[in-house]
Design an enzyme around this catalytic site. Sequence first.
Site, PDB file in Angstrom:
ATOM      1  CE  LYS A  67      -4.164   1.690   0.668  1.00  0.00           C
ATOM      2  NZ  LYS A  67      -3.880   2.581  -0.466  1.00  0.00           N
ATOM      3  CE  LYS A 103       4.693   7.870  -1.111  1.00  0.00           C
ATOM      4  NZ  LYS A 103       3.846   8.005   0.108  1.00  0.00           N
ATOM      5  CB  THR A 187      -2.803  13.103   6.697  1.00  0.00           C
ATOM      6  OG1 THR A 187      -2.898  11.995   5.789  1.00  0.00           O
ATOM      7  CG2 THR A 187      -1.367  13.283   7.135  1.00  0.00           C
ATOM      8  CG  ASN A 218      -4.513  16.441   2.237  1.00  0.00           C
ATOM      9  OD1 ASN A 218      -4.249  15.740   3.197  1.00  0.00           O
ATOM     10  ND2 ASN A 218      -5.628  16.315   1.558  1.00  0.00           N
TER      11      ASN A 218
HETATM   12  P1  NAD Z   1       0.520  19.524  -0.089  1.00  0.00           P
HETATM   13  O1  NAD Z   1       1.210  19.598  -1.400  1.00  0.00           O
HETATM   14  O2  NAD Z   1      -0.963  19.490  -0.022  1.00  0.00           O
HETATM   15  O3  NAD Z   1       0.999  20.759   0.833  1.00  0.00           O
HETATM   16  C1  NAD Z   1       2.346  21.097   1.031  1.00  0.00           C
HETATM   17  C2  NAD Z   1       2.425  22.481   1.659  1.00  0.00           C
HETATM   18  O4  NAD Z   1       3.789  22.764   1.963  1.00  0.00           O
HETATM   19  C3  NAD Z   1       1.936  23.611   0.763  1.00  0.00           C
HETATM   20  O5  NAD Z   1       1.239  24.560   1.553  1.00  0.00           O
HETATM   21  C4  NAD Z   1       3.251  24.246   0.262  1.00  0.00           C
HETATM   22  O6  NAD Z   1       3.116  25.598  -0.082  1.00  0.00           O
HETATM   23  C5  NAD Z   1       4.099  24.068   1.510  1.00  0.00           C
HETATM   24  N1  NAD Z   1       5.536  24.217   1.266  1.00  0.00           N
HETATM   25  C6  NAD Z   1       6.273  23.717   0.245  1.00  0.00           C
HETATM   26  N2  NAD Z   1       7.552  24.128   0.388  1.00  0.00           N
HETATM   27  C7  NAD Z   1       7.608  24.874   1.509  1.00  0.00           C
HETATM   28  C8  NAD Z   1       8.626  25.574   2.177  1.00  0.00           C
HETATM   29  N3  NAD Z   1       9.883  25.583   1.710  1.00  0.00           N
HETATM   30  N4  NAD Z   1       8.330  26.267   3.311  1.00  0.00           N
HETATM   31  C9  NAD Z   1       7.059  26.269   3.799  1.00  0.00           C
HETATM   32  N5  NAD Z   1       6.053  25.617   3.208  1.00  0.00           N
HETATM   33  C10 NAD Z   1       6.323  24.931   2.076  1.00  0.00           C
HETATM   34  O7  NAD Z   1       1.166  18.257   0.634  1.00  0.00           O
HETATM   35  P2  NAD Z   1       0.550  17.369   1.812  1.00  0.00           P
HETATM   36  O8  NAD Z   1      -0.249  16.276   1.216  1.00  0.00           O
HETATM   37  O9  NAD Z   1      -0.028  18.246   2.878  1.00  0.00           O
HETATM   38  O10 NAD Z   1       1.906  16.700   2.329  1.00  0.00           O
HETATM   39  C11 NAD Z   1       2.827  17.452   3.133  1.00  0.00           C
HETATM   40  C12 NAD Z   1       3.794  16.477   3.782  1.00  0.00           C
HETATM   41  O11 NAD Z   1       3.060  15.526   4.537  1.00  0.00           O
HETATM   42  C13 NAD Z   1       4.649  15.675   2.809  1.00  0.00           C
HETATM   43  O12 NAD Z   1       5.910  15.455   3.412  1.00  0.00           O
HETATM   44  C14 NAD Z   1       3.909  14.366   2.688  1.00  0.00           C
HETATM   45  O13 NAD Z   1       4.765  13.296   2.327  1.00  0.00           O
HETATM   46  C15 NAD Z   1       3.404  14.215   4.109  1.00  0.00           C
HETATM   47  N6  NAD Z   1       2.256  13.318   4.197  1.00  0.00           N
HETATM   48  C16 NAD Z   1       1.053  13.653   3.627  1.00  0.00           C
HETATM   49  C17 NAD Z   1      -0.006  12.770   3.721  1.00  0.00           C
HETATM   50  C18 NAD Z   1      -1.349  13.114   3.139  1.00  0.00           C
HETATM   51  O14 NAD Z   1      -2.257  12.271   3.261  1.00  0.00           O
HETATM   52  N7  NAD Z   1      -1.529  14.293   2.571  1.00  0.00           N
HETATM   53  C19 NAD Z   1       0.148  11.542   4.369  1.00  0.00           C
HETATM   54  C20 NAD Z   1       1.383  11.227   4.950  1.00  0.00           C
HETATM   55  C21 NAD Z   1       2.439  12.129   4.842  1.00  0.00           C
END
Ligand code: NAD
Length: 417
Positions: A67, A103, A187, A218
């Site tokens: 997954k 992944k 999340t 997100n």
């Molecule tokens: P996303 O793309 O929805 O949001 C990312 C955010 O980070 C955006 O607001 C972007 O502007 C900001 N960002 C990017 N570069 C930046 C910087 N240099 N300084 C400050 N802000 C910055 O991504 P997401 O889905 O929220 O995922 C974010 C993290 O969480 C990732 O590392 C992802 O692997 C992890 N994650 C997400 C999920 C999920 O279900 N969404 C699950 C597990 C882990």
Amino acid sequence: MGDTISELRERLLEAAGTIGAEEALFEVQKYPRETISVSLPIRRDDGRMQTFKAWRCRYDDTLGPTKGGIRIHPDVDSDEVRALAFLMTVKCALMGLPFGGAKGGIEADPRALSEAERERMVRAFTERLAWVIGPERDIPAPDMGTGPMEMAWIADEWGAIHSRHARHVVTGKPPVLGGLAARDTATGRGAYHVLEALRGTLGLGDGDRRIALQGYGNGGRAFARAAVAAGWRLVAVADSRGMALAEGGLDLDALDAAKAAGNSVAAADGARAAPADAILGIDCALLVPAALGHQVHTGTVGALDCRAILEIANGPVSPDADIALRERGIAVIPDILANAGGVFVSWLEWQQGRSGMPLAEAEAERLLAEAMRDRARAVATMADRLDTGLRRAAYAVAAERLVEGIRARGACAYARS
Ligand code: NAD
């Protein structure tokens, strides 16, 4: 960039040692079970052909079908995909889910593609990997650069190739196609439940409830909504283009309005603007990195002014910085626990698709809260037992389950000599 596969494996082996598990057991998952590399020739809207690189790694399937999400990002490469697949293996084990880890990655900038181009790309990815993907074999989900629409395309393309509907072939679908609305916020809301479960243990949030959040996407946004509704105060939030500050607490509707208008959070009404990278030095009780890997490293760790860190991003603290944080007494709630709400609700969605029985959204939320709090308590108990930090404890809980699975399957699954 985030943790490398050798750094992650080192963490697992170290934790396995603390619970007395023989390192030899982990020989079976020394390398990924398979990493498939494919090319995706796509016709652009202007008629040109352009070929993109893509990968799917199924790291380990000891505990069940693999997954993991599919990431579309210009910097993704096969090493990162393998490391993230390993992380998914550990995360699913920690959460007690019947899944292994995988992944996928496509090296492209999703913002530089039209919707039609992205659809052709995602359908090509599915077509190339249709023999690997399957509801009982390898189940994709969204990650950076992908969302419900991409998951709908995968389900549709896979169904066309195999001449059947299988709603549990992918999770994170739109609710009308068998998704759960709870997945979108799982999340962030999951991270909030983990925080609440560990608040007492960490002595957090009684007087000082100030949060600084890096990343308003997100994960970060759903976390902020849940935490602020429960009385925490969001004093600073950064996205890639800037930071918004308000000592009295930021207005989430104003942040959302700024984002909806295509602006940075720094443009939100009632907020003071500052450069994005200053977020790490904000004076707060809790720092929540929810953007990129290795943001807290040896060069930035000295600037931190918080009492604890909640890792919503994958690998936001480098291993060297982790040691420095321990020395400074700053607790870290690790990624494999804090951000596991998404894969937990994915499991609920998979079950719903498999059984055909719809799950009420309120029930999904209840199960998420219960599971995250339960796993957080299990990690805290392990930390007490081993007299160690939460990260090593979380890896130890995962290692226990992986060891049990490897031992149980060993005779038939791994001894084909
Ligand atoms: P996303 O793309 O929805 O949001 C990312 C955010 O980070 C955006 O607001 C972007 O502007 C900001 N960002 C990017 N570069 C930046 C910087 N240099 N300084 C400050 N802000 C910055 O991504 P997401 O889905 O929220 O995922 C974010 C993290 O969480 C990732 O590392 C992802 O692997 C992890 N994650 C997400 C999920 C999920 O279900 N969404 C699950 C597990 C882990």
